[in-house]
Design an enzyme around this catalytic site. Structure first.
Site, PDB file in Angstrom:
ATOM      1  N   PRO A  88       0.070  -2.703   0.068  1.00  0.00           N
ATOM      2  CA  PRO A  88      -1.370  -2.657  -0.243  1.00  0.00           C
ATOM      3  C   PRO A  88      -1.663  -1.842  -1.504  1.00  0.00           C
ATOM      4  O   PRO A  88      -2.706  -1.976  -2.116  1.00  0.00           O
ATOM      5  CB  PRO A  88      -1.974  -1.975   0.989  1.00  0.00           C
ATOM      6  N   GLU A 115       6.644   3.298   7.872  1.00  0.00           N
ATOM      7  CA  GLU A 115       5.645   3.930   6.993  1.00  0.00           C
ATOM      8  C   GLU A 115       5.915   3.605   5.528  1.00  0.00           C
ATOM      9  O   GLU A 115       5.269   4.158   4.639  1.00  0.00           O
ATOM     10  CB  GLU A 115       5.690   5.451   7.189  1.00  0.00           C
ATOM     11  N   ARG A 153       4.675 -23.623  -5.644  1.00  0.00           N
ATOM     12  CA  ARG A 153       3.873 -24.813  -5.854  1.00  0.00           C
ATOM     13  C   ARG A 153       3.603 -25.061  -7.338  1.00  0.00           C
ATOM     14  O   ARG A 153       3.199 -26.149  -7.732  1.00  0.00           O
ATOM     15  CB  ARG A 153       2.563 -24.767  -5.082  1.00  0.00           C
ATOM     16  N   ASP A 168      -4.977 -26.182 -11.364  1.00  0.00           N
ATOM     17  CA  ASP A 168      -5.796 -25.737 -10.233  1.00  0.00           C
ATOM     18  C   ASP A 168      -7.093 -25.131 -10.715  1.00  0.00           C
ATOM     19  O   ASP A 168      -7.162 -24.561 -11.803  1.00  0.00           O
ATOM     20  CB  ASP A 168      -5.035 -24.630  -9.483  1.00  0.00           C
TER      21      ASP A 168
HETATM   22  C1  9WO Z   1       0.768   0.853   4.241  1.00  0.00           C
HETATM   23  C2  9WO Z   1      -0.478   1.389   3.902  1.00  0.00           C
HETATM   24  C3  9WO Z   1      -1.603   1.735   4.647  1.00  0.00           C
HETATM   25  C4  9WO Z   1      -2.728   2.223   3.988  1.00  0.00           C
HETATM   26  C5  9WO Z   1      -2.719   2.355   2.599  1.00  0.00           C
HETATM   27  C6  9WO Z   1      -1.584   2.028   1.874  1.00  0.00           C
HETATM   28  C7  9WO Z   1      -0.484   1.544   2.519  1.00  0.00           C
HETATM   29  N1  9WO Z   1       0.731   1.141   2.041  1.00  0.00           N
HETATM   30  C8  9WO Z   1       1.450   0.724   3.067  1.00  0.00           C
HETATM   31  C9  9WO Z   1       2.803   0.192   2.895  1.00  0.00           C
HETATM   32  O1  9WO Z   1       3.295  -0.013   1.791  1.00  0.00           O
HETATM   33  N2  9WO Z   1       3.459  -0.096   4.033  1.00  0.00           N
HETATM   34  C10 9WO Z   1       4.761  -0.658   4.041  1.00  0.00           C
HETATM   35  C11 9WO Z   1       4.739  -2.169   3.868  1.00  0.00           C
HETATM   36  C12 9WO Z   1       5.334  -0.425   5.380  1.00  0.00           C
HETATM   37  C13 9WO Z   1       4.445  -0.920   6.432  1.00  0.00           C
HETATM   38  C14 9WO Z   1       4.144  -2.377   6.245  1.00  0.00           C
HETATM   39  N3  9WO Z   1       3.922  -2.704   4.899  1.00  0.00           N
HETATM   40  C15 9WO Z   1       2.850  -3.437   4.516  1.00  0.00           C
HETATM   41  C16 9WO Z   1       2.756  -4.169   3.357  1.00  0.00           C
HETATM   42  N4  9WO Z   1       1.717  -3.535   5.207  1.00  0.00           N
HETATM   43  N5  9WO Z   1       0.861  -4.315   4.515  1.00  0.00           N
HETATM   44  C17 9WO Z   1       1.479  -4.711   3.411  1.00  0.00           C
HETATM   45  C18 9WO Z   1       0.841  -5.546   2.406  1.00  0.00           C
HETATM   46  C19 9WO Z   1       1.600  -6.087   1.360  1.00  0.00           C
HETATM   47  C20 9WO Z   1       0.946  -6.833   0.398  1.00  0.00           C
HETATM   48  N6  9WO Z   1      -0.391  -7.039   0.444  1.00  0.00           N
HETATM   49  C21 9WO Z   1      -1.106  -6.511   1.452  1.00  0.00           C
HETATM   50  C22 9WO Z   1      -0.522  -5.766   2.460  1.00  0.00           C
END
Ligand code: 9WO
Length: 253
Positions: A88, A115, A153, A168
């Protein structure tokens, strides 16, 4: 295009790549997808891939060594491979970046869990961090699938000859015009007459105007980047006046 997915949950990837367009692209050799279990690169007896965070705190952190081993192995064979960490905290993925990534030949997609990964992974082995949206998933795997789908794609031959994804709507910063198919009348809801007219010039104008209207109502931010003709601008001025006269809030549709 070669995708190498680094994950602790390889099983998550089997069905998305056995269906439809991506499966055909793999069969045709247009894309190769290798799913790598990071645990296989943990060299200790218990194949440890995570550990408690220094400084305390909840959860576990993915260790740097197993990830470094797999990335270094891949890059020793192809130094041009580009490593993307799905998180994120990454740069929001837009179609423009998808197009740029589709021009590369080798992408490594690192999927985090727990984490997250040890910071030294991001400092030493990650070339780019990408987010698919401002929300938190249970892991990077679904984001990796989204990226593979969006990039694949665009590759020549993947969508078939009759469709070029490079044109697109997002490529010209407009939303899509409304699409209809048979029946012409569904419970009294008829297909717009112009689409049945066979007048291709009129159809093309209608579609352009509907795309402009929809973009104006739902994503006016995209209009700033769009290449608009004088005719487009004039049309947008007309609907803007019309909407303000009607006090219309149909933009919610
Ligand atoms: C978790 C998180 C929570 C709040 C703010 C920032 C944050 N970063 C992460 C993170 O990098 N977590 C790792 C990857 C481990 C847990 C699961 N992960 C993850 C990647 N959750 N969500 C994503 C993600 C990837 C791409 N776009 C949106 C969400």
């Amino acid at each position: 295009m070669r995708f190498e997915i680094l994950t602790l949950f390889p099983g998550m990837f089997h069905s998305p790549f056995q269906e439809s367009i991506l499966a055909k692209a793999i069969e045709k050799g247009l894309i190769e997808i290798r799913i790598i279990n990071i645990r296989d690169f943990a060299t200790d007896k218990h194949q440890v891939v995570d550990d408690a965070p220094y400084g305390g705190g909840q959860g576990m952190v993915m260790k740097v060594e197993p990830i470094s081993r797999v990335i270094e192995q891949i890059k020793s064979k192809d130094p041009s491979a580009w490593t993307i960490y799905l998180t994120p905290e990454g740069k929001p993925l837009k179609q423009e970046r998808v197009k740029e990534l589709s021009l590369r030949s080798h992408l490594i997609l690192l999927c985090g869990r727990y984490e997250g990964v040890d910071e030294r992974v991001r400092e030493l082995f990650v070339d780019e961090e990408i987010s698919i949206g401002d929300y938190v998933l249970t892991g990077g795997e679904l984001a990796a699938m989204v990226l593979i789908d969006a990039v694949s794609r665009l590759l020549p031959g993947v969508l078939g000859s009759d469709r070029s994804a490079m044109e697109d709507s997002f490529s010209d910063s407009l939303l899509e015009y409304p699409q209809y198919t048979r029946p012409a009348n569904f419970r009294g809801h008829e297909v717009p007459e112009v689409l049945l007219s066979g007048n291709h010039q009129a159809i093309s104008l209608w579609r352009r105007r509907e795309a402009l209207k929809r973009t104006w109502m739902r994503r006016p931010d995209l209009l700033k980047k769009a290449e608009l003709s004088e005719e487009d601008k004039k049309f947008l001025e007309e609907i803007s006046k019309q909407m303000s006269l009607n006090g219309d809030n149909s933009h919610k549709r």
